[in-house]
Motif scaffolding. Structure first.
Motif, PDB file in Angstrom:
ATOM      1  N   GLY A  40      34.696  36.396  44.522  1.00  0.00           N
ATOM      2  CA  GLY A  40      34.189  37.137  43.368  1.00  0.00           C
ATOM      3  C   GLY A  40      35.250  37.899  42.592  1.00  0.00           C
ATOM      4  N   GLU A  41      36.257  38.418  43.295  1.00  0.00           N
ATOM      5  CA  GLU A  41      37.224  39.309  42.637  1.00  0.00           C
ATOM      6  C   GLU A  41      38.642  38.741  42.621  1.00  0.00           C
ATOM      7  OE1 GLU A  41      35.718  41.814  41.274  1.00  0.00           O
ATOM      8  OE2 GLU A  41      33.869  41.374  42.351  1.00  0.00           O
ATOM      9  N   GLY A  42      38.867  37.617  43.293  1.00  0.00           N
ATOM     10  CA  GLY A  42      40.213  37.056  43.334  1.00  0.00           C
ATOM     11  C   GLY A  42      41.172  37.867  44.185  1.00  0.00           C
ATOM     12  N   LEU A  43      40.633  38.658  45.106  1.00  0.00           N
ATOM     13  CA  LEU A  43      41.475  39.502  45.963  1.00  0.00           C
ATOM     14  C   LEU A  43      41.454  38.958  47.394  1.00  0.00           C
ATOM     15  CD1 LEU A  43      43.081  42.205  46.313  1.00  0.00           C
ATOM     16  CD2 LEU A  43      40.899  43.249  46.917  1.00  0.00           C
ATOM     17  N   ASN A  44      42.625  38.637  47.917  1.00  0.00           N
ATOM     18  CA  ASN A  44      42.706  38.134  49.289  1.00  0.00           C
ATOM     19  C   ASN A  44      42.764  39.287  50.284  1.00  0.00           C
ATOM     20  OD1 ASN A  44      42.751  35.563  48.286  1.00  0.00           O
ATOM     21  ND2 ASN A  44      44.965  35.283  48.525  1.00  0.00           N
TER      22      ASN A  44
END
Ligand code: AR6
Length: 231
Positions: free
Chosen positions: A117-121
């Motif tokens: 959803g946020e592109g944060l790993n």
């Protein structure tokens, strides 16, 4: 596009400005990197009704203490809405103390969908658990157990049958879990915070001396657990 933090040295009073700053840094820096990252919710401040001012002081204090002990790894405080009071308090207090915004920032989103959803790993997420370590209830506990599927409940029960306030248990996520395959999460750390809700077990009856002590212990247990994975 739903992220917010304050870069170090940047005393930002305006949430909208902060949104823009963090949008850029997440889009540029986080999508493809593999820096060990712990995403965690604010323990005890929703269902457990803990005071937000006190909780935000403790979050910033504990982040400052551990940020130097975890190498290049990152800590990310998550909440569901842009209107989150706890995110706003923590952002302001972290900026005032010049906490390194590359290593600690806040993100608005569902903790079970940070990659998709946020592109944060984030390879590790924390759960605001209940003492039985069981699915359901509400809040972030229900969301994480539901998104992880039954694999998380069995993996959790192999590690611990219950949790005391202030304690944490690190659970490796089985690779069959959708949180592993879809989000890249390898560990869930269950944490039990202090409870100020008379309807819930271990009610502290507004004893904030004990409550603050237990909340500090909860964040220490969490960050120690994360450090043990990163090491
Ligand atoms: N993603 C990110 N943050 C969330 C999410 C989500 N999906 N869901 C909630 N939050 P809470 P507590 C935020 O109530 O106060 C449960 O029933 C929320 O806005 O989950 O420690 C357990 O079984 C808030 O900022 O945890 C326990 O019995 C934070 O997560 C009890 O609630 C924590 O809210 C624990 O209560």
């Amino acid at each position: 596009t739903q992220n917010c933090s304050v870069p170090s040295g940047h005393a930002c009073e305006d949430v909208k400005d902060c949104d823009k700053v963090e949008m850029t840094s997440v889009a540029d820096g986080n999508a493809s990197d593999n820096i060990p990252t712990l995403a965690f919710p604010s323990f005890s401040t929703a269902d457990f009704q803990f005071n937000l001012e006190k909780a935000s002081d403790i979050i910033v204090e504990k982040v400052e203490e551990y940020i130097s002990k975890i190498g290049k790894a990152r800590l990310v405080l998550v909440d569901l809405s842009h209107g989150s009071k706890i995110l706003s308090l923590v952002r302001t207090k972290a900026a005032k103390k010049y906490v390194d915004s590359n290593k600690f920032f806040t993100v608005v989103g569902d903790i079970t969908r940070l990659h998709s959803g946020e592109g944060l790993n984030c390879n590790v997420i924390a759960n605001a658990a209940n003492w039985r370590l069981k699915p359901g209830g509400g809040g972030v506990n229900a969301a994480i157990f539901s998104a992880a599927g039954p694999a998380l409940e069995s993996a959790t029960m192999e590690r611990a049958g219950s949790l005391k306030p202030g304690k944490a248990v690190v659970v490796p996520l089985p690779p069959t879990s959708p949180l592993f395959t879809r989000e890249g999460i390898t560990h869930v750390i269950h944490v039990l915070g202090p409870n100020m809700n008379p309807q819930r077990p271990n009610f502290l009856n507004n004893d904030y001396v004990q409550g603050c002590k237990v909340l500090r212990e909860a964040y220490s247990s969490l960050f120690e657990g994360f450090a043990s994975i990163v090491r």
